[in-house]
Design a protein around this motif. Sequence first.
Motif, PDB file in Angstrom:
ATOM      1  N   LYS A  25       2.825   3.036   9.501  1.00 38.51           N
ATOM      2  CA  LYS A  25       1.836   2.919   8.574  1.00 38.51           C
ATOM      3  C   LYS A  25       2.000   1.658   7.779  1.00 38.51           C
ATOM      4  O   LYS A  25       3.062   1.352   7.454  1.00 38.51           O
ATOM      5  CB  LYS A  25       1.726   4.169   7.557  1.00 38.51           C
ATOM      6  N   ILE A  43       3.488   2.962   2.599  1.00 36.13           N
ATOM      7  CA  ILE A  43       4.135   4.291   2.506  1.00 36.13           C
ATOM      8  C   ILE A  43       4.313   4.676   1.003  1.00 36.13           C
ATOM      9  O   ILE A  43       5.023   3.557   0.231  1.00 36.13           O
ATOM     10  CB  ILE A  43       5.502   4.598   3.112  1.00 36.13           C
ATOM     11  N   ASP A  44       3.801   5.374   0.453  1.00 36.00           N
ATOM     12  CA  ASP A  44       3.927   5.754  -1.136  1.00 36.00           C
ATOM     13  C   ASP A  44       3.554   4.713  -1.923  1.00 36.00           C
ATOM     14  O   ASP A  44       3.988   4.129  -3.163  1.00 36.00           O
ATOM     15  CB  ASP A  44       5.437   6.080  -1.416  1.00 36.00           C
ATOM     16  N   ASP A  82       4.610  10.592   5.743  1.00 40.77           N
ATOM     17  CA  ASP A  82       5.324   9.710   4.709  1.00 40.77           C
ATOM     18  C   ASP A  82       6.656   9.300   4.816  1.00 40.77           C
ATOM     19  O   ASP A  82       7.409   8.714   4.018  1.00 40.77           O
ATOM     20  CB  ASP A  82       4.752  10.002   3.288  1.00 40.77           C
ATOM     21  N   GLN A 107       9.564   7.194   6.232  1.00 41.17           N
ATOM     22  CA  GLN A 107       9.573   5.828   6.828  1.00 41.17           C
ATOM     23  C   GLN A 107      10.274   6.015   7.927  1.00 41.17           C
ATOM     24  O   GLN A 107       9.873   5.207   8.982  1.00 41.17           O
ATOM     25  CB  GLN A 107      10.255   5.055   5.613  1.00 41.17           C
TER      26      GLN A 107
END
Length: 572
Positions: free
Chosen positions: A332, A335-336, A460, A462
């Motif tokens: 992604k 993330i966050d 989410d 990592q």
Amino acid sequence: MTAAWKKGLGTVASIGVIGALLAGCGTNSTTDNATNGGNASTSTGKPVEGGSITLDAIQAVPDLDPAIAFDTTSAEVDYAVYEQLVTYDKGSYNIVGDLAKSWDVSQDGKTYTFHLQPGVKFSNGDPLTSKDFVFELERLLDKNMQPKPSPGSQFFLNITGAQAYYDGQAKTISGVSTPDDQTLVIHLDKPEQFFLKILAMPFLSAVDPKFVNQVGNAAMDTTKAMGTGPFMLKSNSQSKVVLVKNPHYWKKDSSGNQLPYLDQVTINISNNSQLSAMHWEQGQTAFMSPWLEGGDGIPSSQYPTIMNNPKYKNLVMKQDMNAVFFYGLNTKPTIDGKPNPLSNVDVRRAIEYGFDDSQIVKLNNGAVKSSNQPLPDSLPGYVQKLDPSATYTTDVAKAKQLLAKAGYSKGLTIDLWNENTDAAKKEDQAFQAMMKNIGVTVNLHEVTWKDFLTKSMSGDAQAFGTGWNQDFPDASDFLNTLFNSSQIPQNNMTNYSNPQVDQWLNQAQYSTDTEQRNELYGKVINQVMSDAVVVPLYQNVGYYCVQPWVHGFYTSPVMYDPLATIWVDPGH
């Protein structure tokens, strides 16, 4: 060892996903006396009828209902109580008839006609009919079934009319019919090369509608069970499972002897694996297996005792397990709410070059197999020689060059999530040290299995340590599940999305050309590894410790412990 999805020792997390805590890493290397899997079998002779065995298991049965069961502990019991249309031949991947005496497949591969074994009865004496399978299929596809729906519904949605029934748009499943009590016809929307393998799973077992309606779904999942299998359930509790011989069982051995040979199987539940090993060493239990003990089958505390003792090591069989373990690298962009450096393929490749899998194998003391791709080497589709772009060796200098190319010459920090077992912690710490050598700081987040599932399935995490254990022996169950963008984030927790890979996976999913499927899966594996989506850790190996007075035991790459064919010496 780290955790693995599916077919494990956890609880259902969501539709089609199950947690599996595969604990118990070995502490010594395999000896030459460990028999290679597939053909492994105990001594033979004229079977002795009667007697009983006692076994230890590390966990109580979560689900007795075959429509619900999706873990190893449940399957160990369910395969003894229930039967399916087809099963696997002894120690192989070959599909053979079980409750189906024979079957026909249409030329287009979309219609299966099953002819049932004559005279089969449930353990209460009720006759088996083809309508019983329709009843069970309707239970599988009832998304509102109480107290909980089946996690296996996903495997049957290719049956014509199944999706409409599942969605509540139809009252019957149009693709299933019963011309007579001994014939079952199933139509598929698309040909599915692995459909028979799906039918060999516990979900579509023969169940008696009258019995189910009488006891109710809740009781059937916890304390009541009644199938056509070799054993009946006498009792089930959090501390013990007792199985007794089914007097109506239809199957006989090749010599005409009635199966099963044993009168009773008692499974004691204890989470003390060291005590389980001691019971076996003292001769109190018949065998230990991965299905009962988890992980590699031998509790880690007793691995050196068993494998280095001449008294015990000759009683150990070995079987490669269709399970792969890996670190997933989330692709992604953010993330966050923060930029994710792992979205850069050069960073992911740097991690591959900084990783040394031999250290992980050493941590497991040689009780696991090295791996370089997300498919077990025992399954068709495995790539014997990866493309150069998909091949990584430990090269710290190259790893640092790639990080510099990605703009991280001064290093970077990532978060790694895993379960909080001692074995997982050791592997994570080794990985952390490897990454430090190339300038990557790894913050470890080791949490409960439940919390790990919550984090990783949200998409989410990592980076994360996990694995995949087969539902059925086919490359699609690994590759399509883990890397198709349609599986994001629940199964595809790396958020990997590659249109070309999706095209290959979707084409292979319903192809009936074996050579073409293997070629497509090979392309997927090479692309996934070239994109450095996962860091392969190892393949699991199962160890079975079987007493010399136990006969008829064999290992399988697919099936559970063969309780129906086991017999014991008189006096045991």
